[in-house]
Design a protein around this motif. Structure first.
Motif, mmCIF file in Angstrom:
data_model
loop_
_atom_site.group_PDB
_atom_site.id
_atom_site.type_symbol
_atom_site.label_atom_id
_atom_site.label_comp_id
_atom_site.label_asym_id
_atom_site.label_seq_id
_atom_site.Cartn_x
_atom_site.Cartn_y
_atom_site.Cartn_z
ATOM 1 N N LEU A 372 41.901 41.859 41.965
ATOM 2 C CA LEU A 372 41.639 40.587 41.297
ATOM 3 C C LEU A 372 40.289 40.638 40.586
ATOM 4 O O LEU A 372 39.318 41.167 41.109
ATOM 5 C CB LEU A 372 41.646 39.438 42.308
ATOM 6 C CG LEU A 372 42.978 39.177 43.034
ATOM 7 C CD1 LEU A 372 42.826 38.005 43.989
ATOM 8 C CD2 LEU A 372 44.100 38.922 42.032
ATOM 9 N N ALA A 383 44.935 38.809 37.654
ATOM 10 C CA ALA A 383 45.448 40.007 38.315
ATOM 11 C C ALA A 383 45.143 41.219 37.446
ATOM 12 O O ALA A 383 45.658 41.354 36.344
ATOM 13 C CB ALA A 383 46.949 39.876 38.553
ATOM 14 N N PRO A 401 46.978 40.331 47.010
ATOM 15 C CA PRO A 401 46.007 39.890 45.982
ATOM 16 C C PRO A 401 45.679 38.409 46.138
ATOM 17 O O PRO A 401 46.259 37.544 45.468
ATOM 18 C CB PRO A 401 46.738 40.178 44.660
ATOM 19 C CG PRO A 401 48.190 40.128 45.011
ATOM 20 C CD PRO A 401 48.289 40.634 46.414
ATOM 21 N N TRP A 426 52.419 33.071 41.457
ATOM 22 C CA TRP A 426 51.176 32.557 42.015
ATOM 23 C C TRP A 426 51.452 31.685 43.234
ATOM 24 O O TRP A 426 52.566 31.190 43.436
ATOM 25 C CB TRP A 426 50.402 31.749 40.977
ATOM 26 C CG TRP A 426 51.218 30.647 40.333
ATOM 27 C CD1 TRP A 426 51.913 30.716 39.167
ATOM 28 C CD2 TRP A 426 51.433 29.327 40.851
ATOM 29 N NE1 TRP A 426 52.556 29.530 38.905
ATOM 30 C CE2 TRP A 426 52.280 28.653 39.929
ATOM 31 C CE3 TRP A 426 51.014 28.640 41.986
ATOM 32 C CZ2 TRP A 426 52.697 27.335 40.110
ATOM 33 C CZ3 TRP A 426 51.435 27.334 42.182
ATOM 34 C CH2 TRP A 426 52.259 26.689 41.243
ATOM 35 N N GLN A 521 49.737 37.591 41.726
ATOM 36 C CA GLN A 521 50.300 38.935 41.817
ATOM 37 C C GLN A 521 51.105 39.273 40.570
ATOM 38 O O GLN A 521 51.803 38.411 40.024
ATOM 39 C CB GLN A 521 51.202 39.024 43.045
ATOM 40 C CG GLN A 521 51.701 40.428 43.345
ATOM 41 C CD GLN A 521 52.371 40.489 44.709
ATOM 42 O OE1 GLN A 521 52.315 39.550 45.473
ATOM 43 N NE2 GLN A 521 52.999 41.601 44.998
#
Length: 541
Positions: A372, A383, A401, A426, A521
């Motif tokens: 990140l 990302a 993440p 997300w 992600q």
């Protein structure tokens, strides 16, 4: 010569290409005469060299010489026409809408336009169309502008055909060019076909006008109703306030009257009681003095008077106040609570009141997963394509993440907004401080997550990876509002754009510090270029 010319038919001196009096007339081998410039331009614009009138083909292209006799006759004819044109007549306005295309010096207002010639003519230059048999068949109409629009832009020919395939007016040469194999009919035939549908089209238009007029009336009526509703809703509060103020004034008046009566009654009792206390104190003092005396006779005579009770019995005497208005207080309190509840059912009011608890958040780099990337201001996270080499930190997420904010909360209410527009995968919400950050397998059954997210086009609410609840939304989320009431154990999510409620976790029992949480992600094709953004919260939205 002039008189002889006047006896000749006017069409003898007109070029069949430009329809004007010959200029440098030349004759083709087949005997037809044209302006030198007109015939050469005609041949230059065609693939074959042929006569425009009889279509005789010339190969090779002939060398043409000026016809001297015809040139002289044409010059004399022009002089004769110019003399006629100089005859005084009515003056035309200087600012005419459509001007004659033939006038060379001062342009004169046109009186007619010719669809065949694609030109507009003044009264003088229109004369050939009134006299010459070959021109009388041309279609004349009131002067119009932009006759060039009726010409094919590709072949510079009159558009006399209509292509059904492309819904366009075309010329004869277009059939073998851009519209080859298309369904083509004469323009007049299509005109007649369309005109036959005119009445039905007008009826349909009238029907649509009626329908839309009805809809306009319906919408205007809705606006009027909305206006009445607005006025009634606005007025109900002044009415309520006035009613409460009136009730308050009446209640105060009653309270004052009851208080005055109670006070007056109490003061009478107090005066009498104080007098008796004074009397009793006096007896006590006399009895004390009497007890010190050795005069037994006097003591025995005085004691009964000092010891005798007072006449009034105060045991059941008291002031019973009627000042209790608990029922009124309870009713007003319930009314206040009910109004507050109803007001919070309005999305705009609910959003406004939540925003009063807005907090300023910043992403915490010490908790961010190595792929990140956080912006310099700490308000955006994206990302990344590769994993970064970051220092070890016990607070860092090392499996997924994810990232937290620097700010955490252990009490009260807080609200923040996250822009998720463009992001395809997300999660956002709040988590407890002790959530696992190193061993992802332990998170499968772990609680402590109160979040919503998007994955593969599906929205869901999550308490853990395995505890998902699908959410159905009418519109794609662009900005999410998160409201947390720590003390009541409530986490709620809202669509900031529509101000509508999305989902709520209720009955939660918070015992640790809560942190705003974010998961971002890449999707299956390893792309998710849009960041999650902590946006400032304003009260004016």
């Amino acid at each position: 010569m002039a008189s002889a010319i006047s006896l000749l038919s006017e069409d003898k001196f007109l070029c069949s290409v430009c329809l004007d009096v010959f200029t440098k007339p030349v004759s083709t081998p087949c005997g037809h005469t044209f302006c030198s410039a007109c015939i050469h331009k005609y041949w230059d614009s065609n693939d074959i060299c042929q006569c425009p009138i009889c279509k005789k083909v010339f190969d090779p292209r002939p060398e043409l010489q000026v016809n001297i006799i015809m040139s002289e006759l044409a010059a004399d004819f022009k002089t004769l026409v110019r003399v006629k044109a100089s005859t005084p007549g009515p003056q035309l306005p200087e600012t005419a809408d459509v001007l004659c295309d033939i006038c060379s010096d001062t342009k004169t207002e046109a009186v007619k336009s010719c669809l065949m010639c694609l030109a507009s003519f003044c009264e003088v230059h229109l004369e050939p169309h009134r006299r010459v048999p070959g021109l009388k068949s041309h279609t004349l109409l009131n002067p119009v502008k932009n006759l060039d629009d009726k010409m094919c832009k590709t072949h510079n020919k009159l558009t006399e055909l209509y292509c059904w395939t492309d819904k366009a007016c075309i010329c004869a040469l277009c059939i073998t060019d851009n519209h080859k194999g298309h369904s083509v009919v004469p323009l007049e035939e299509e005109y007649e076909a369309v005109m036959s549908k005119k009445d039905a089209a007008l009826a349909n238009i009238q029907k649509m006008i009626h329908s839309r007029s009805k809809k306009i009336a319906e919408i205007e009526n809705s606006v009027d109703e909305a206006k009445k509703e607005k006025e009634a809703s606005v007025q109900v509060f002044p009415d309520l306030i006035a009613s409460i103020q009136r009730c308050q004034a009446e209640l105060v008046e009653v309270i004052e009257e009851r208080y005055a009566a109670t006070k007056q009654k109490a003061e009478g009792f107090l005066t009498e009681l104080k007098m008796e206390v004074t009397e009793l104190k006096s007896r006590s003092s006399q009895l004390e003095q009497l007890s010190q005396s050795e005069d037994h006779h006097h003591f025995l005579q005085s004691f009964p008077n000092l010891f005798s009770p007072l006449n009034k019995d105060w045991t059941n005497t008291g002031v019973h106040s009627d000042l209790s208005f608990k029922a009124v207080r309870d009713a007003v309190t319930q009314l206040k609570h009910r109004v507050d509840e109803v007001m919070e059912e309005l999305p705009e009011i609910k959003m406004k009141r939540m925003r009063e608890h807005a907090v300023d958040l910043t992403f915490d780099p010490d908790t961010a997963f190595c792929s990140l990337v956080i912006s310099q201001a700490g308000k955006q996270v994206i990302a990344g394509d590769t994993e970064q080499s970051l220092p070890n930190n016990p607070r860092r997420f090392e499996v997924f993440p994810e990232v937290l904010t620097k700010e955490g909360f252990t009490t009260g209410k807080f609200y923040y907004e996250v822009q998720v527009e463009g992001s395809t995968r997300w999660i956002t919400g709040v988590v407890r401080e002790s959530v696992d950050r190193k061993e992802g397998i332990f998170r499968l059954a772990e609680n402590g997550y109160w979040t919503i997210g998007l994955k593969e086009g599906i929205y869901s609410a999550c308490r853990s990876i395995l505890q998902r609840h699908k959410i159905t939304l009418k519109e794609k989320l662009e900005k999410v509002g998160i409201f947390v009431d720590y003390n009541k154990g409530v986490v709620s999510f809202y669509d900031v754009i529509s101000k509508s409620h999305i989902y709520s976790f209720t009955g939660c029992h918070f015992t640790e510090k809560l942190y705003p949480f974010f998961h971002l992600q890449p999707n299956r094709n390893q792309t998710n270029s849009a960041p999650l953004i902590l946006t400032p919260v304003t009260q004016t939205d």
